[in-house]
Design an enzyme around this catalytic site. Sequence first.
Site, short mmCIF file in Angstrom:
data_model
loop_
_atom_site.label_atom_id
_atom_site.label_comp_id
_atom_site.label_asym_id
_atom_site.label_seq_id
_atom_site.Cartn_x
_atom_site.Cartn_y
_atom_site.Cartn_z
N SER A 1 0.83 -1.21 0.00
CA SER A 1 0.00 0.00 0.00
C SER A 1 0.86 1.26 0.00
O SER A 1 2.00 1.26 0.46
CB SER A 1 -0.92 0.02 1.22
OG SER A 1 -1.75 -1.11 1.24
N1 SAH Z 1 -0.88 -4.66 4.17
C1 SAH Z 1 -0.29 -5.03 2.90
C2 SAH Z 1 -1.23 -4.70 1.75
C3 SAH Z 1 -1.26 -5.81 0.77
S1 SAH Z 1 -2.53 -5.70 -0.47
C4 SAH Z 1 1.05 -4.37 2.72
O1 SAH Z 1 1.34 -3.40 3.43
O2 SAH Z 1 1.84 -4.83 1.89
C5 SAH Z 1 -3.86 -6.58 0.27
C6 SAH Z 1 -3.59 -8.00 0.71
O3 SAH Z 1 -4.82 -8.56 1.15
C7 SAH Z 1 -3.09 -8.93 -0.39
O4 SAH Z 1 -1.89 -9.53 0.03
C8 SAH Z 1 -4.21 -9.95 -0.56
O5 SAH Z 1 -3.77 -11.24 -0.90
C9 SAH Z 1 -4.85 -9.93 0.82
N2 SAH Z 1 -6.24 -10.40 0.87
C10 SAH Z 1 -7.24 -10.20 -0.02
N3 SAH Z 1 -8.39 -10.80 0.38
C11 SAH Z 1 -8.10 -11.39 1.59
C12 SAH Z 1 -8.86 -12.18 2.51
N4 SAH Z 1 -10.15 -12.50 2.29
N5 SAH Z 1 -8.25 -12.62 3.64
C13 SAH Z 1 -6.94 -12.32 3.88
N6 SAH Z 1 -6.16 -11.58 3.04
C14 SAH Z 1 -6.74 -11.13 1.91
#
Ligand code: SAH
Length: 213
Positions: free
Chosen positions: A64
């Site tokens: 993000s």
């Molecule tokens: N907090 C992360 C953001 C990653 S993007 C960072 O700082 O890098 C969002 C993430 O949510 C992705 O890795 C995706 O695989 C995960 N995600 C999407 N749907 C999800 C769900 N139902 N349960 C757990 N993780 C999920």
Amino acid sequence: MKDSLKHQGMRNKLALTVEAKGIKDKKVLKAIKSIPRHLFMDSSFEDHAYQDKAFPIAAEQTISQPYTVAFQSELLEIKTGDKILEIGTGSGYQTAVLLEMGAQVYSIERQHELFKKTSRFLPKLGYKPKRLIFGDGYKGLEEEAPFDGIIVTAGAPFVPTPLLAQLKIGGKLVIPVGDETQIMTRFVRKSATEFEKTEYGDFRFVPMLEDKN
Ligand code: SAH
């Protein structure tokens, strides 16, 4: 890859950029100054690590934008020792911010590749979440509930009821809600049945997906 004074200088600038955009929480700004974000990214993007932008990580996901991470972290109003659940571990950068802020962190990721990679990586930097879980964040984490805060880092098409149910009284759920774009939304639990809802404007996230295990 390693950390250097040059990276430190870029992080200080990034913290100033995020502060200029309106972030006030000193713990958040200190976390941005401390965490080597370039190490959370693929080396091909390392040069861009201290721009205030989102970038691709593995499995078609993104790390993000720092401002977004800061905005969500500030809305949680974290106190030392708070028990926080994160949905969407991804690169682990948001996890590291929560840990730097003094929270006890539980984090769920549904992509196995990312789960494995980040589980190995965070301890190498000295970051120790309480638990990293491979699973579906729509269900929350009943066995560790209730939480002082829950943060969802993927765009949720709707607000999952278990997440509201797993908040302490006074606890906060910070979740971007919507399909194409999302409205950052915070729910504060006022009682067993009452939640105060506030909306904070448009953001754009990768989608929160249903379980595929
Ligand atoms: N907090 C992360 C953001 C990653 S993007 C960072 O700082 O890098 C969002 C993430 O949510 C992705 O890795 C995706 O695989 C995960 N995600 C999407 N749907 C999800 C769900 N139902 N349960 C757990 N993780 C999920």
